[in-house]
Enzyme design. Structure first.
Site, PDB file in Angstrom:
ATOM      1  N   TYR A  62     -14.390  -0.922   9.977  1.00  0.00           N
ATOM      2  CA  TYR A  62     -13.080  -1.908   9.863  1.00  0.00           C
ATOM      3  C   TYR A  62     -13.732  -2.100   8.207  1.00  0.00           C
ATOM      4  O   TYR A  62     -13.053  -2.653   7.378  1.00  0.00           O
ATOM      5  CB  TYR A  62     -12.109  -2.429  10.398  1.00  0.00           C
ATOM      6  N   ILE A 101      -1.688  -0.336   7.644  1.00  0.00           N
ATOM      7  CA  ILE A 101      -2.857  -1.734   7.964  1.00  0.00           C
ATOM      8  C   ILE A 101      -3.353  -2.494   6.302  1.00  0.00           C
ATOM      9  O   ILE A 101      -2.867  -3.576   6.609  1.00  0.00           O
ATOM     10  CB  ILE A 101      -4.052  -1.708   8.391  1.00  0.00           C
ATOM     11  N   HIS A 117       1.399  -1.214  13.572  1.00  0.00           N
ATOM     12  CA  HIS A 117      -0.327  -0.982  13.571  1.00  0.00           C
ATOM     13  C   HIS A 117      -1.265  -2.052  13.135  1.00  0.00           C
ATOM     14  O   HIS A 117      -2.257  -2.514  13.609  1.00  0.00           O
ATOM     15  CB  HIS A 117      -0.604   0.420  13.211  1.00  0.00           C
ATOM     16  N   CYS A 125      -8.884 -12.831  18.423  1.00  0.00           N
ATOM     17  CA  CYS A 125     -10.181 -13.266  18.829  1.00  0.00           C
ATOM     18  C   CYS A 125      -9.499 -12.880  20.433  1.00  0.00           C
ATOM     19  O   CYS A 125      -8.582 -12.611  20.737  1.00  0.00           O
ATOM     20  CB  CYS A 125     -10.179 -14.909  19.162  1.00  0.00           C
ATOM     21  N   CYS A 144     -15.036 -17.684  16.973  1.00  0.00           N
ATOM     22  CA  CYS A 144     -13.782 -17.881  17.209  1.00  0.00           C
ATOM     23  C   CYS A 144     -13.457 -18.361  15.924  1.00  0.00           C
ATOM     24  O   CYS A 144     -14.377 -20.082  17.255  1.00  0.00           O
ATOM     25  CB  CYS A 144     -12.676 -17.097  17.886  1.00  0.00           C
ATOM     26  N   THR A 185       5.098  10.382   6.197  1.00  0.00           N
ATOM     27  CA  THR A 185       4.022   9.891   7.091  1.00  0.00           C
ATOM     28  C   THR A 185       3.708  11.422   8.454  1.00  0.00           C
ATOM     29  O   THR A 185       5.187  11.884   8.066  1.00  0.00           O
ATOM     30  CB  THR A 185       4.647   8.983   8.416  1.00  0.00           C
ATOM     31  N   ASN A 210       8.293  13.267   2.154  1.00  0.00           N
ATOM     32  CA  ASN A 210       7.046  13.458   2.149  1.00  0.00           C
ATOM     33  C   ASN A 210       6.853  14.359   0.582  1.00  0.00           C
ATOM     34  O   ASN A 210       7.193  14.528  -0.089  1.00  0.00           O
ATOM     35  CB  ASN A 210       6.900  13.637   3.175  1.00  0.00           C
TER      36      ASN A 210
HETATM   37  N1  APR Z   1       3.729  11.200  -1.348  1.00  0.00           N
HETATM   38  C1  APR Z   1       3.867  11.221  -0.155  1.00  0.00           C
HETATM   39  N2  APR Z   1       3.169  11.174   1.015  1.00  0.00           N
HETATM   40  C2  APR Z   1       1.948  12.003   0.344  1.00  0.00           C
HETATM   41  C3  APR Z   1       1.165  11.890  -0.360  1.00  0.00           C
HETATM   42  C4  APR Z   1       1.732  11.072  -1.483  1.00  0.00           C
HETATM   43  N3  APR Z   1       1.271  11.022  -2.228  1.00  0.00           N
HETATM   44  N4  APR Z   1      -0.337  12.181  -0.185  1.00  0.00           N
HETATM   45  C5  APR Z   1      -0.093  12.482   1.444  1.00  0.00           C
HETATM   46  N5  APR Z   1       1.418  12.474   1.944  1.00  0.00           N
HETATM   47  C6  APR Z   1       1.753  12.288   3.640  1.00  0.00           C
HETATM   48  C7  APR Z   1       1.360  13.957   4.147  1.00  0.00           C
HETATM   49  O1  APR Z   1       1.715  15.068   3.408  1.00  0.00           O
HETATM   50  C8  APR Z   1       1.104  13.401   4.977  1.00  0.00           C
HETATM   51  O2  APR Z   1       2.453  13.824   5.710  1.00  0.00           O
HETATM   52  O3  APR Z   1       1.186  11.493   3.925  1.00  0.00           O
HETATM   53  C9  APR Z   1       1.318  12.188   5.614  1.00  0.00           C
HETATM   54  C10 APR Z   1      -0.242  10.849   5.570  1.00  0.00           C
HETATM   55  O4  APR Z   1      -0.041  11.519   7.285  1.00  0.00           O
HETATM   56  P1  APR Z   1      -0.947  10.978   8.186  1.00  0.00           P
HETATM   57  O5  APR Z   1      -2.572  10.471   7.339  1.00  0.00           O
HETATM   58  O6  APR Z   1      -0.885  11.704   9.801  1.00  0.00           O
HETATM   59  O7  APR Z   1      -0.894   9.281   8.601  1.00  0.00           O
HETATM   60  P2  APR Z   1      -0.268   8.852   8.941  1.00  0.00           P
HETATM   61  O8  APR Z   1       1.408   9.137   9.281  1.00  0.00           O
HETATM   62  O9  APR Z   1      -0.033   6.935   8.529  1.00  0.00           O
HETATM   63  O10 APR Z   1      -0.448   7.878  10.564  1.00  0.00           O
HETATM   64  C11 APR Z   1      -0.150   7.621  11.092  1.00  0.00           C
HETATM   65  O11 APR Z   1      -2.012   7.981  12.773  1.00  0.00           O
HETATM   66  O12 APR Z   1      -4.435   7.268  12.709  1.00  0.00           O
HETATM   67  C12 APR Z   1      -3.456   7.099  12.843  1.00  0.00           C
HETATM   68  O13 APR Z   1      -2.644   4.530  12.653  1.00  0.00           O
HETATM   69  C13 APR Z   1      -3.001   5.568  12.636  1.00  0.00           C
HETATM   70  O14 APR Z   1      -0.443   4.602  10.934  1.00  0.00           O
HETATM   71  C14 APR Z   1      -2.114   5.908  11.669  1.00  0.00           C
HETATM   72  C15 APR Z   1      -1.042   6.877  11.847  1.00  0.00           C
END
Ligand code: APR
Length: 243
Positions: A62, A101, A117, A125, A144, A185, A210
């Site tokens: 982190y 985050i 998240h 702490c 802390c 996502t 997406n």
């Molecule tokens: N524009 C739009 N979408 C995009 C781009 C872009 N430039 N680049 C990548 N993506 C899409 C990918 O196709 C994918 O579907 O973003 C998505 C990212 O997915 P993940 O990597 O799984 O991220 P996320 O869904 O935020 O993960 C959820 O998983 O590990 C944990 O806590 C972490 O908050 C996170 C959670």
């Protein structure tokens, strides 16, 4: 951008964002080929068990991400700005929920993004639950500032196996919204992955924005695909115009 939505101008909107919205700002996603979980095992750095087993390794992971976030090249992009504009110009309620985050929504102008998240630029702490702003590195000895005990400061992030934050408020908003939009996502992580079904069950129109259709794309009534910096501003423009 053509959109199937016809909404009253004061409709309630819930937006969920994930790592994809910050990709073009220079931050890595998790599950793409060049993503974070392709380089490090989440079991080693993102679980409470990992923190007990090897706190220094978790802190280092982190610390690196906190430094990367503060790199001067990492800036909010057009998608963050478009959502801030929607928040400002839409007459109804807009709740922005993010799994991210990072602080790019805030820096892009969003007023109160809800970080389900947690937040990388905060520490908590483990002994007294006090939360503080943290821009520097944390170590296993960090004390802390509130209770004074050393060794209990951890990133204020939600690890796998922990309960995401503000769930009651989020489910309340999902039950009442007219439009749910999921942005950048993969829909792999619950409970966020279940928000679309929740919103839909309560009658909301649902949209996925997406890079490409996610695994859960079929759960959405509408989808627009391409880089977030293109599809999000276009979608926000279309929404504001038809309103
Ligand atoms: N524009 C739009 N979408 C995009 C781009 C872009 N430039 N680049 C990548 N993506 C899409 C990918 O196709 C994918 O579907 O973003 C998505 C990212 O997915 P993940 O990597 O799984 O991220 P996320 O869904 O935020 O993960 C959820 O998983 O590990 C944990 O806590 C972490 O908050 C996170 C959670």
């Amino acid at each position: 951008m053509p959109t199937n939505i016809r909404l009253p101008r004061d409709a309630r909107i819930v937006i969920l964002t994930g790592a994809g919205i910050s990709r073009e700002s220079g931050l890595h996603t998790f599950r793409d080929a060049d993503g974070i979980w392709a380089k490090v095992r989440l079991e080693d750095v993102a679980t409470p068990e990992a923190f007990v087993r090897d706190p220094a390794q978790v802190q280092a992971f982190y610390n690196t991400r906190r430094r990367d976030l503060q790199d001067r090249n990492v800036q909010p992009n057009a998608a963050h700005a478009a959502l801030a504009r929607l928040e400002r110009e839409w007459r109804g309620e807009v709740l922005l929920v993010t799994q991210n985050i990072d602080d790019l929504h805030e820096r892009g102008g969003s007023r109160h993004p809800l970080h389900m998240h947690g937040e990388l630029l905060k520490a908590r702490c483990q002994y007294c639950d006090h939360v503080v702003e943290e821009r520097g590195d944390l170590s296993v000895e960090s004390a802390c500032p509130h209770c004074g005990l050393p060794g209990g400061m951890r990133p204020h992030v939600v690890w796998f196996g922990e309960m995401p934050l503000e769930m009651e408020r989020i489910y309340g908003a999902l039950a009442e919204c007219d439009l749910f939009v999921s942005i950048g996502t993969s829909g792999n992580v619950y409970p966020a992955a279940g928000f679309v079904a929740e919103a839909r069950a309560h009658g909301a129109h649902t949209v996925e924005l997406n890079l490409e259709p996610s695994d859960g794309a079929r759960a959405f009534a509408e989808g627009h695909y391409g880089p977030a910096t293109e599809v999000v501003p276009a979608f926000v423009d279309a929404l504001l115009q038809q309103g």
